[in-house]
Design a protein around this motif. Structure first.
Motif, mmCIF file in Angstrom:
data_model
loop_
_atom_site.group_PDB
_atom_site.id
_atom_site.type_symbol
_atom_site.label_atom_id
_atom_site.label_comp_id
_atom_site.label_asym_id
_atom_site.label_seq_id
_atom_site.Cartn_x
_atom_site.Cartn_y
_atom_site.Cartn_z
ATOM 1 N N VAL A 132 0.789 -1.579 0.315
ATOM 2 C CA VAL A 132 -0.012 0.173 -0.048
ATOM 3 C C VAL A 132 0.119 1.345 0.012
ATOM 4 C CG1 VAL A 132 -1.592 -1.644 1.923
ATOM 5 C CG2 VAL A 132 0.373 0.054 3.165
ATOM 6 N N HIS A 133 2.489 1.528 0.367
ATOM 7 C CA HIS A 133 2.670 2.359 0.164
ATOM 8 C C HIS A 133 4.449 2.210 -0.077
ATOM 9 C CE1 HIS A 133 1.242 3.551 4.050
ATOM 10 N NE2 HIS A 133 1.456 2.051 4.437
ATOM 11 N N LEU A 134 4.991 3.256 -1.635
ATOM 12 C CA LEU A 134 5.783 3.170 -2.308
ATOM 13 C C LEU A 134 6.569 3.911 -1.317
ATOM 14 C CD1 LEU A 134 6.651 3.045 -5.006
ATOM 15 C CD2 LEU A 134 7.073 5.506 -4.932
ATOM 16 N N VAL A 135 8.080 3.383 -1.531
ATOM 17 C CA VAL A 135 9.039 3.853 -0.642
ATOM 18 C C VAL A 135 10.197 4.706 -1.033
ATOM 19 C CG1 VAL A 135 11.484 2.569 -0.035
ATOM 20 C CG2 VAL A 135 9.760 1.268 -0.230
ATOM 21 N N ASP A 136 9.910 6.035 -0.229
ATOM 22 C CA ASP A 136 10.612 7.049 -1.338
ATOM 23 C C ASP A 136 11.938 7.139 -1.162
ATOM 24 O OD1 ASP A 136 11.430 10.100 -2.069
ATOM 25 O OD2 ASP A 136 9.408 10.178 -1.975
ATOM 26 N N VAL A 137 12.956 6.862 -1.480
ATOM 27 C CA VAL A 137 13.779 7.120 -1.347
ATOM 28 C C VAL A 137 14.811 8.578 -1.207
ATOM 29 C CG1 VAL A 137 16.496 6.135 -1.787
ATOM 30 C CG2 VAL A 137 14.714 4.056 -1.874
ATOM 31 N N ASN A 140 13.337 9.695 2.152
ATOM 32 C CA ASN A 140 13.640 8.625 2.896
ATOM 33 C C ASN A 140 12.139 8.518 4.255
ATOM 34 O OD1 ASN A 140 14.714 6.666 4.966
ATOM 35 N ND2 ASN A 140 15.234 8.434 6.153
ATOM 36 N N GLU A 141 11.208 8.004 2.954
ATOM 37 C CA GLU A 141 10.084 7.970 3.832
ATOM 38 C C GLU A 141 9.099 7.056 2.464
ATOM 39 O OE1 GLU A 141 8.817 11.704 3.588
ATOM 40 O OE2 GLU A 141 8.224 12.572 1.399
ATOM 41 N N TYR A 142 7.554 6.432 3.247
ATOM 42 C CA TYR A 142 6.672 5.671 3.130
ATOM 43 C C TYR A 142 5.443 7.241 2.351
ATOM 44 C CZ TYR A 142 9.061 1.603 3.508
ATOM 45 O OH TYR A 142 9.966 1.070 3.899
ATOM 46 N N ARG A 143 5.596 6.800 1.329
ATOM 47 C CA ARG A 143 3.861 7.157 0.751
ATOM 48 C C ARG A 143 3.062 6.337 -0.179
ATOM 49 N NH1 ARG A 143 3.656 8.085 -4.415
ATOM 50 N NH2 ARG A 143 5.493 8.258 -5.743
ATOM 51 N N GLU A 144 1.572 6.816 0.157
ATOM 52 C CA GLU A 144 0.282 6.000 -0.982
ATOM 53 C C GLU A 144 0.966 5.327 -1.856
ATOM 54 O OE1 GLU A 144 -3.649 6.804 0.271
ATOM 55 O OE2 GLU A 144 -2.861 5.619 1.924
ATOM 56 N N CYS A 145 0.856 4.542 -3.017
ATOM 57 C CA CYS A 145 0.985 3.568 -3.934
ATOM 58 C C CYS A 145 0.143 4.610 -4.706
ATOM 59 C CB CYS A 145 0.963 2.451 -4.282
ATOM 60 S SG CYS A 145 2.143 1.387 -3.643
ATOM 61 N N THR A 146 -0.144 5.349 -6.143
ATOM 62 C CA THR A 146 -0.692 5.441 -7.308
ATOM 63 C C THR A 146 -0.505 4.950 -8.012
ATOM 64 O OG1 THR A 146 0.698 6.048 -8.262
ATOM 65 C CG2 THR A 146 0.202 7.512 -6.169
ATOM 66 N N VAL A 147 -1.553 4.730 -9.518
ATOM 67 C CA VAL A 147 -1.518 3.540 -10.344
ATOM 68 C C VAL A 147 -0.591 4.330 -10.765
ATOM 69 C CG1 VAL A 147 -3.318 5.503 -11.787
ATOM 70 C CG2 VAL A 147 -3.362 3.496 -12.537
ATOM 71 N N GLN A 148 0.504 5.580 -11.082
ATOM 72 C CA GLN A 148 1.420 6.035 -12.020
ATOM 73 C C GLN A 148 2.401 5.332 -11.977
ATOM 74 O OE1 GLN A 148 1.815 8.135 -14.939
ATOM 75 N NE2 GLN A 148 3.506 6.971 -14.882
ATOM 76 N N LEU A 391 4.164 -4.651 3.704
ATOM 77 C CA LEU A 391 4.076 -3.347 3.482
ATOM 78 C C LEU A 391 4.554 -1.992 1.555
ATOM 79 C CD1 LEU A 391 2.944 -2.694 7.115
ATOM 80 C CD2 LEU A 391 1.519 -3.661 5.005
ATOM 81 N N GLY A 392 5.710 -1.892 1.733
ATOM 82 C CA GLY A 392 6.269 -1.033 0.309
ATOM 83 C C GLY A 392 6.802 -1.547 -0.248
#
Length: 512
Positions: A132-137, A140-148, A391-392
């Motif tokens: 449900v999360h994308l790892v934003d390297v 250094n944080e997690y955010r919700e995943c999108t269709v993109q 989760l990520g």
């Protein structure tokens, strides 16, 4: 001194240039479908004990909550519905359905270049999951995943030699309507890669709309049935030992619509499966054997993957621990059971509990991927990109994982012992007639491409060379590689005419 340095550098540069050139398919040292199977954590006697325990569980415990349609088809085949509402499976019924089950399954690619042959000990690595999360390297944080994000992952996978299939690894959290999310998952994945795509479906009522889209992409129902390039990842059971009613109804629809299915049992040891490794395997095998009965009672020989996916808990906290040694053993043990039944099988490996692509992630992802490959697992799901115990999902980790899988596949390939590889003639020539080293020998130059695997991003330079090259950083290079791919249109996007028709007919959220 100057002459030696120049000659040596020139030789190294020539070798590096040779290795950097694209390799012809027939001389690639690793490829999809390489044969594993040399690692066996279970003895033959232990495999038999697990088999008989699973049959005992099916015969005496059975499974609850099958939909009425499933009860009807399985009781007609020989299952017994008890007063407690549980279906129980006589041994003879299980053995009969195992005899009918497909022993060889091909998962097709859309372009015909990346078909997956699932039988024997052929190994294929790919993505999977429902992060449900994308790892934003970079932040250094997690955010919700999108269709993109999903589409981007598919585009990257298309460019990675060692990631052989693309099963949906994340959920499109920016699409609140589940019907539209399921359709857009198909669109985003298939417009990003021609490799085989796996996906899940939320509700049985959605299925006609899903297959309308899939058949349109294929150019018609007949084309899809001839080469089904999408498969259904189906959690048809809710461990312990219960059917997932709606997922089972989805599975029935997929079977009748010509789509391969992954029979996915995903108990968690110590929570929804026994805490013992052997017990977790027993339950997963029993649940998947019930799935074999279910599928083959509907359509004998329908392509199905025996998806024993038991996971591990950290028993101190109850949290999932996908990067553990116990997880690696579970997956390898399940692969042995697939071989025992002679069925195409899949399980999970490569999961990291680490939150970022760091050293913890590296060791967690490496040992389970290598053990899965060595065990001959046909489909190694979730092998790259997965963090935080599923989760990520991380695009940079997906890219770095391609290198990791390259080394895993080299381990799977093993050591070939032939008259040539024993190298006596080469040793004789170098030691008696030659320069006393093997750097320039014909054998070395020949095997340089055919036997050795080189990382795309991994750095093997000396500290001096590393400094001279500007101290390259693995994560930074992965970001650059990602950005280079994502800055360009999909190399395998839909034909503009087809894309226009799809966008006119369906509510596509992915921007053009």
């Amino acid at each position: 001194m100057t002459t030696k340095t120049t000659r040596r550098s020139g030789g190294r540069a020539a070798r590096q240039a040779m290795r950097a050139a694209p390799l012809a398919e027939d001389i690639r040292p690793i490829r999809s479908g390489m044969e594993g199977g040399n690692y066996k954590p279970l003895s033959d006697a232990e495999v038999l004990r697990i088999h008989h325990a699973a049959l005992d569980a099916l015969e005496t415990i059975g499974l609850a909550d099958a939909p009425p349609s499933g009860v009807d088809v399985m009781t007609k085949a020989g299952a017994i519905l008890g007063d407690d509402g549980r279906l129980r499976y006589p041994r003879a019924l299980v053995e009969d359905m195992l005899a009918k089950a497909a022993k060889k399954v091909t998962l097709y690619s859309r372009d015909g270049k990346n078909d997956l042959e699932l039988w024997g000990n052929r190994v294929h690595y790919g993505t999977a999951g429902a992060a449900v999360h994308l790892v934003d390297v970079e932040n250094n944080e997690y955010r919700e995943c999108t269709v993109q994000d999903l589409h981007d992952a598919a585009k990257i996978t298309q460019q990675l030699d060692n990631v052989h299939f693309f099963q949906r690894p994340m959920v499109c959290r920016d699409i609140p309507d589940n019907f539209e999310m399921d359709q857009n998952t198909i669109y985003a994945a298939c417009s990003g890669t021609t490799k085989h795509v796996g996906t899940s479906f939320t509700e049985p009522s959605f299925m006609p709309g899903m297959f309308d889209l899939i058949y349109d992409i294929a150019g018609g129902e007949a084309n899809f049935r001839a080469r089904p390039f999408v498969s259904n990842s189906n959690c048809f059971v809710v461990p312990p030992m219960k059917f997932a009613t709606e997922s089972s109804e989805v599975m029935e629809y997929c079977i009748r619509a010509g789509m391969p299915v992954l029979l996915l049992s995903a108990g968690q040891a110590g929570a929804t499966a026994p805490a013992s490794i052997a017990g977790a395997i027993v339950q997963a095998v029993a649940e998947c054997l019930a799935g074999v009965v279910y599928v083959n009672a509907i359509a004998p020989g329908h392509p199905a993957i025996f998806g024993t996916w038991p996971f591990v808990s950290d028993l101190r906290t109850g949290a999932m621990s996908g990067g553990s040694g116990e997880q690696a053993l579970l997956t390898a043990g399940c692969a042995q059971m697939h071989k025992f039944y002679g069925l195409p099988g899949g399980a999970a490996a490569g999961i990291a509990d680490a939150k970022m692509p760091d050293m913890q992630a590296g060791y967690e992802q490496a040992h389970s991927n290598v053990m899965a490959g060595l065990s001959g697992l046909n489909m190694v799901y979730e092998s790259v990109g997965m963090h935080a115990s599923l989760l990520g999902f991380c695009l940079e980790s997906l890219i770095i994982g391609d290198d990791l899988l390259g080394q895993s596949l080299r381990c799977v390939r093993g050591i070939e012992v032939t008259d040539d590889s024993l190298s006596l003639e080469t040793m004789r020539d170098v030691c008696l007639n030659g320069p006393g080293h093997y750097l320039g020998s014909d054998q070395t130059l020949n095997l340089m491409q055919r036997d050795y695997v080189y990382p795309r991003l991994g750095d093997r330079t000396s500290p001096k060379e590393w400094v001279e090259r500007g101290k390259p950083n693995l994560i930074e290079n992965a970001i650059k590689f990602k950005n280079d791919i994502l800055s360009k249109p999909s190399a395998v996007g839909f034909d503009p005419e087809l894309d226009g028709k799809l966008r006119a007919k369906y509510k596509i959220h992915l921007k053009q």
